[in-house]
Write a protein that holds these residues in place. Structure first.
Motif, short mmCIF file in Angstrom:
data_model
loop_
_atom_site.label_atom_id
_atom_site.label_comp_id
_atom_site.label_asym_id
_atom_site.label_seq_id
_atom_site.Cartn_x
_atom_site.Cartn_y
_atom_site.Cartn_z
N PHE A 1 -139.95 -5.81 -24.70
CA PHE A 1 -139.67 -6.01 -26.11
C PHE A 1 -139.73 -4.67 -26.82
N ILE A 2 -138.60 -4.27 -27.42
CA ILE A 2 -138.47 -2.91 -27.93
C ILE A 2 -137.93 -2.94 -29.35
N GLU A 3 -138.43 -2.03 -30.17
CA GLU A 3 -137.88 -1.80 -31.51
C GLU A 3 -137.38 -0.37 -31.58
N ILE A 4 -136.14 -0.21 -32.01
CA ILE A 4 -135.50 1.11 -32.04
C ILE A 4 -135.05 1.42 -33.46
N GLU A 5 -135.27 2.66 -33.88
CA GLU A 5 -134.75 3.15 -35.15
C GLU A 5 -133.72 4.24 -34.84
N ASP B 1 -124.21 5.22 -36.47
CA ASP B 1 -123.57 3.92 -36.54
C ASP B 1 -124.32 2.91 -35.67
N SER B 2 -125.27 2.20 -36.27
CA SER B 2 -126.10 1.28 -35.49
C SER B 2 -125.28 0.11 -34.95
N GLU B 3 -124.20 -0.25 -35.65
CA GLU B 3 -123.37 -1.35 -35.16
C GLU B 3 -122.69 -0.99 -33.85
N ALA B 4 -122.26 0.27 -33.73
CA ALA B 4 -121.64 0.71 -32.47
C ALA B 4 -122.67 0.72 -31.35
N PHE B 5 -123.90 1.13 -31.69
CA PHE B 5 -124.98 1.13 -30.69
C PHE B 5 -125.30 -0.30 -30.27
N ALA B 6 -125.37 -1.22 -31.26
CA ALA B 6 -125.66 -2.61 -30.97
C ALA B 6 -124.58 -3.21 -30.07
N LYS C 1 -132.56 -0.26 -37.90
CA LYS C 1 -133.51 -0.81 -36.94
C LYS C 1 -132.88 -1.93 -36.12
N ILE C 2 -133.22 -1.93 -34.84
CA ILE C 2 -132.77 -2.97 -33.92
C ILE C 2 -133.95 -3.42 -33.08
N LYS C 3 -134.16 -4.73 -33.00
CA LYS C 3 -135.14 -5.28 -32.07
C LYS C 3 -134.38 -5.88 -30.89
N MET C 4 -134.90 -5.65 -29.70
CA MET C 4 -134.14 -6.06 -28.52
C MET C 4 -135.06 -6.41 -27.36
N VAL C 5 -134.48 -7.11 -26.39
CA VAL C 5 -135.17 -7.45 -25.15
C VAL C 5 -134.38 -6.84 -24.00
N LEU C 6 -135.07 -6.05 -23.18
CA LEU C 6 -134.41 -5.44 -22.02
C LEU C 6 -134.29 -6.46 -20.89
N GLN D 1 -128.28 9.03 -32.67
CA GLN D 1 -129.63 9.51 -32.37
C GLN D 1 -130.61 8.35 -32.37
N ILE D 2 -131.46 8.29 -31.33
CA ILE D 2 -132.59 7.36 -31.34
C ILE D 2 -133.78 8.12 -31.91
N ARG D 3 -134.15 7.76 -33.14
CA ARG D 3 -135.22 8.49 -33.83
C ARG D 3 -136.60 7.99 -33.45
N ARG D 4 -136.69 6.71 -33.09
CA ARG D 4 -137.99 6.15 -32.73
C ARG D 4 -137.77 4.96 -31.81
N LEU D 5 -138.64 4.84 -30.78
CA LEU D 5 -138.57 3.72 -29.85
C LEU D 5 -139.99 3.26 -29.57
N ASP D 6 -140.27 2.00 -29.89
CA ASP D 6 -141.62 1.44 -29.70
C ASP D 6 -141.55 0.18 -28.87
N TYR D 7 -142.50 0.04 -27.95
CA TYR D 7 -142.70 -1.25 -27.29
C TYR D 7 -143.43 -2.15 -28.26
N LYS D 8 -142.95 -3.38 -28.42
CA LYS D 8 -143.56 -4.31 -29.34
C LYS D 8 -144.36 -5.35 -28.57
#
Length: 309
Positions: free
Chosen positions: A229-233, A237-242, A259-264, A283-290
């Protein structure tokens, strides 16, 4: 893995008051955290496992030994650091530590050697001939730890080991607990009201509420399970990344513009996310395991009426 502690319907009553009721569970972790508000029964549970209080129902086992029938043998396997001071007036640290080593079965000469070793280990080597009354609070806590480990126990009960310590002494105590845990020589039961101490040191947690099991949590399993479970900032263009991570098979939800929350999913690694970002010039500015923190787990347990394993 064989169990360190097994609770089999354990109950303890003081007069008409039920202090512990129907405690059940099996624990095999290298470090087991014991949490609960004041009056939850944490210290009573430790004292009962040591044979200080009579059992009113059920039983418990330590390394397979029944506390009702083999309390003397269990005490030889356990080291106990009490919450309150338990020093003898007029004694130096080395004399008291030696005495307690002898009470745990060591002959006088090895007991003295182990007393010196234990006091040096906790950082009291230079002060070991001073009377304990002259020690600061931090030094007294270290002396209590030394007497708990002096006889080489297989299991350590630590009752509020960082209580009242300033930041340097607290950091030193936490580091010592981690060293003992990682050495593989002894299992640890850490009773504390400080969630961060338990989260730093323990891989299993038992939470008590009003003398009952409120919840049990295997922190190692929680940590492994929640690494997906990951949260990315992002910046860009976050839509292109999504769209890119969606093609990888990732479930995701956009939380605003950045911000995007996702499941690997299985087989997808963090490096794949950075590759998608590079391909789309994002650019991925921040990546946190949630994951649920121990505080979240504790607050849920305190809010539930009926706990259980």
């Amino acid at each position: 893995m064989s169990s360190v502690i097994e609770l089999e319907g354990l109950g303890v009553r003081f007069g008409r008051r039920q202090i512990l009721e129907d405690l059940r569970g099996s624990f095999s972790g290298r470090a087991i955290g014991l949490l609960g508000p004041n009056g939850a029964g944490k210290t009573t549970l430790l004292h009962t496992l040591l044979g200080f209080h009579p059992v009113s129902g059920g039983t418990a086992r330590i390394f397979g030994h029944d506390i009702r029938a083999e309390s003397k043998r269990i005490r030889g396997l356990v080291g106990y650091m009490p919450e309150t001071e338990a020093f003898i007036s007029g004694m130096t640290a080395v004399r008291l530590t030696r005495l307690l080593a002898e009470l745990n079965g060591l002959p006088p000469r090895p007991a003295l050697e182990r007393a010196h070793e234990a006091l040096f280990y906790v950082g009291l080597g230079e002060a070991r001939y001073r009377n304990l009354e002259t020690y600061s609070l931090g030094m007294k806590q270290m002396a209590k730890l030394a007497q708990a480990i002096v006889h080489g126990p297989r299991l350590l009960f630590l009752d509020e080991p960082t209580n009242g310590l300033d930041p340097p002494h607290r950091a030193r105590m936490i580091n010592l607990i981690k060293e003992i845990r990682d050495s593989g020589h002894a299992h640890i039961v850490l009773s504390s009201h400080l969630l961060r101490d338990v989260e730093q040191c323990c891989d299993e947690v038992l939470i008590l509420k009003e003398g009952r099991v409120a919840t049990y949590c295997n922190l190692e399993e929680e940590r492994r399970a929640n690494r997906k479970f990951i949260e990315i900032e992002t910046q860009g263009d976050s839509e292109a990344f999504a769209e890119g991570i969606g093609k990888l098979g990732c479930e995701y939800a956009q939380m605003g513009r950045r911000k995007i929350k996702m499941v690997l999913p299985q087989g997808i690694e963090i490096r794949d996310l950075y590759r998608i970002a590079a391909e789309r010039q994002i650019q991925i500015r921040r990546l946190d395991y949630k994951r649920d923190s121990l505080q979240d787990i504790f607050l849920r347990a305190m809010g539930s009426e009926n706990g259980g394993l």
